[in-house]
Structures are given as C-alpha cells and as structure tokens.
Scaffold this motif. Structure first.
Motif, short mmCIF file in Angstrom:
data_model
loop_
_atom_site.label_atom_id
_atom_site.label_comp_id
_atom_site.label_asym_id
_atom_site.label_seq_id
_atom_site.Cartn_x
_atom_site.Cartn_y
_atom_site.Cartn_z
N GLN A 143 0.85 -1.19 0.00
CA GLN A 143 0.00 0.00 0.00
C GLN A 143 0.89 1.25 0.00
OE1 GLN A 143 -2.68 0.27 3.31
NE2 GLN A 143 -3.45 2.26 2.70
N PHE A 144 0.60 2.17 -0.90
CA PHE A 144 1.30 3.45 -0.93
C PHE A 144 0.77 4.33 0.19
CE2 PHE A 144 1.43 7.86 -2.79
CZ PHE A 144 2.78 8.05 -2.59
N ILE B 165 6.87 6.40 0.41
CA ILE B 165 6.76 5.44 1.50
C ILE B 165 5.67 4.42 1.15
CG2 ILE B 165 6.42 5.11 3.98
CD1 ILE B 165 8.75 6.99 3.33
N PHE B 166 6.01 3.15 1.30
CA PHE B 166 5.08 2.06 1.05
C PHE B 166 5.01 1.16 2.27
CE2 PHE B 166 6.67 3.39 -3.03
CZ PHE B 166 5.55 3.37 -3.85
N ALA B 167 3.81 0.79 2.67
CA ALA B 167 3.62 -0.24 3.69
C ALA B 167 3.39 -1.55 2.95
CB ALA B 167 2.41 0.09 4.55
N TYR B 168 3.71 -2.64 3.63
CA TYR B 168 3.34 -3.95 3.09
C TYR B 168 2.90 -4.85 4.24
CZ TYR B 168 8.31 -4.89 4.06
OH TYR B 168 9.54 -4.99 4.66
N LYS C 73 12.98 5.89 -3.91
CA LYS C 73 13.27 7.20 -4.49
C LYS C 73 12.39 7.51 -5.69
CE LYS C 73 18.04 7.57 -3.00
NZ LYS C 73 19.45 7.74 -3.44
N SER C 74 11.55 6.57 -6.07
CA SER C 74 10.66 6.77 -7.21
C SER C 74 9.25 6.28 -6.86
CB SER C 74 11.18 6.02 -8.44
OG SER C 74 11.13 4.63 -8.23
N ALA C 75 8.31 6.60 -7.75
CA ALA C 75 6.91 6.27 -7.50
C ALA C 75 6.57 4.82 -7.78
CB ALA C 75 6.01 7.17 -8.35
N SER C 76 7.53 4.04 -8.27
CA SER C 76 7.25 2.64 -8.51
C SER C 76 8.51 1.80 -8.29
CB SER C 76 6.69 2.41 -9.92
OG SER C 76 7.65 2.78 -10.89
N GLY C 77 8.28 0.54 -7.99
CA GLY C 77 9.37 -0.40 -7.78
C GLY C 77 8.82 -1.76 -7.44
N PHE C 78 9.70 -2.63 -6.95
CA PHE C 78 9.24 -3.94 -6.53
C PHE C 78 10.16 -4.49 -5.46
CE2 PHE C 78 12.10 -4.93 -10.05
CZ PHE C 78 12.80 -6.04 -9.60
N MET C 79 9.64 -5.47 -4.73
CA MET C 79 10.38 -6.18 -3.70
C MET C 79 10.18 -7.67 -3.90
SD MET C 79 9.43 -3.91 -0.29
CE MET C 79 10.33 -5.00 0.83
N GLU C 80 11.16 -8.45 -3.45
CA GLU C 80 11.07 -9.91 -3.42
C GLU C 80 12.14 -10.40 -2.48
OE1 GLU C 80 11.84 -11.31 -7.38
OE2 GLU C 80 13.58 -10.01 -7.59
N GLU D 83 3.44 0.70 -6.19
CA GLU D 83 2.96 1.69 -7.15
C GLU D 83 2.30 2.84 -6.42
OE1 GLU D 83 3.41 1.41 -10.41
OE2 GLU D 83 4.13 -0.65 -10.46
N ALA D 84 2.81 4.06 -6.61
CA ALA D 84 2.20 5.25 -6.03
C ALA D 84 1.15 5.77 -6.98
CB ALA D 84 3.26 6.33 -5.77
N ASP D 85 -0.08 5.77 -6.56
CA ASP D 85 -1.18 6.34 -7.36
C ASP D 85 -1.21 5.83 -8.79
OD1 ASP D 85 -1.96 7.81 -5.12
OD2 ASP D 85 -0.66 9.47 -5.68
N GLU D 86 -1.15 4.51 -8.92
CA GLU D 86 -1.25 3.89 -10.25
C GLU D 86 -0.13 4.32 -11.18
OE1 GLU D 86 -3.53 1.46 -10.57
OE2 GLU D 86 -4.03 1.94 -8.50
N ALA D 87 1.07 4.56 -10.66
CA ALA D 87 2.21 4.92 -11.50
C ALA D 87 2.48 3.77 -12.47
CB ALA D 87 3.44 5.18 -10.65
#
Length: 134
Positions: free
Chosen positions: A21-22, A35-38, A96-103, A126-130
């Motif tokens: 969640q952004f 900032i993203f929560a998961y 540092k950007s509006a999108s990315g991924f984790m694994e 994804e920040a606001d559907e980036a």
C-alpha cells in the motif's frame, strides 16, 4: 478507493501473501521519498513445525536503485509455526521513485533442524497507479 493488489507464493509448504500500500500522507515526492507499507501473512500449510529464523529482501525502484535488507526474524520476532499456524505482520520501505518492486526469502528451520528458504513473491509498489518503468 481502488482494490490493492495481492501477491502470494507457496514454497516448502509455506504460503506467503503480501499486500502493498502506498502511503501518500507520509511520502514527499518533491524529495524523492515514497513510502510504502506492506502487509505479510505467513502460513504453514505443511505437517511439521517450523521456525522463521531470518529474512532477506531485494528492493528495486524505477530509477535504478537496488539494495538488499537482511537480518534476524521479522519485526523483532522469530515465530514458531505449527501445522496450520499463521503469522502476520506489517512493515514499510522507502523508494526514491513512484514505482518499484520487492522480493526475497525467509529462512526457516524445520523441527528436525534442517534449514530451508521460503520464497517471498515479487510484489509491485505503485504510487497512485504509476506506470511500470522497468
């Protein structure tokens, strides 16, 4: 409000589910701070007791930054999961950007002392559907 995506993976009888969640109220895009929560759910769907010992995350953003976070347990805990048990927790990351991924992976030990890795599914931040920029 859009439905947040949900990601899961089953490996070694451990089912790991993640819902990112952004957090716009805590982010500062003008300073390249997103900032993203998961929210993570770890389920033992096997027939033996296991203990989560450590974690290893690979975090990537769309501006080419990549780093690894590793350490003992999750949020200060090393939960023991019997057959059918569930452990849930939440955490966060900064991009540092509006999108990315984790694994990544959680390392477990079985009740016989054997060690194994349960894979954490790749999930997108994804920040606001980036749009994906990979």
């Amino acid at each position: 409000m859009p439905v947040r995506p949900f990601f899961y993976k089953l490996s070694h009888n451990i089912r790991i589910s993640v819902r990112p969640q952004f957090l716009p109220d805590q982010s500062q895009p003008q300073f390249q701070r997103y900032i993203f929560a998961y929210f993570v759910r770890i389920e033992n769907v096997g027939q033996r007791t296991v203990q989560l010992i450590s974690r290893r995350w690979h975090i990537h953003d769309s501006v080419g930054e990549a780093y690894e976070v590793a350490g003992d347990g999750v949020v200060g805990e090393q939960p023991v999961l019997g057959p059918g048990d569930v452990h849930e927790y939440q955490s966060f990351c900064v991009l540092k950007s509006a999108s990315g991924f984790m694994e990544g992976a959680y390392q477990f030990t079985g009740d016989s002392g054997d060690a194994f890795d349960a894979e954490i599914p790749r999930f997108f931040l994804e920040a606001d559907e980036a749009p994906h920029e990979y």
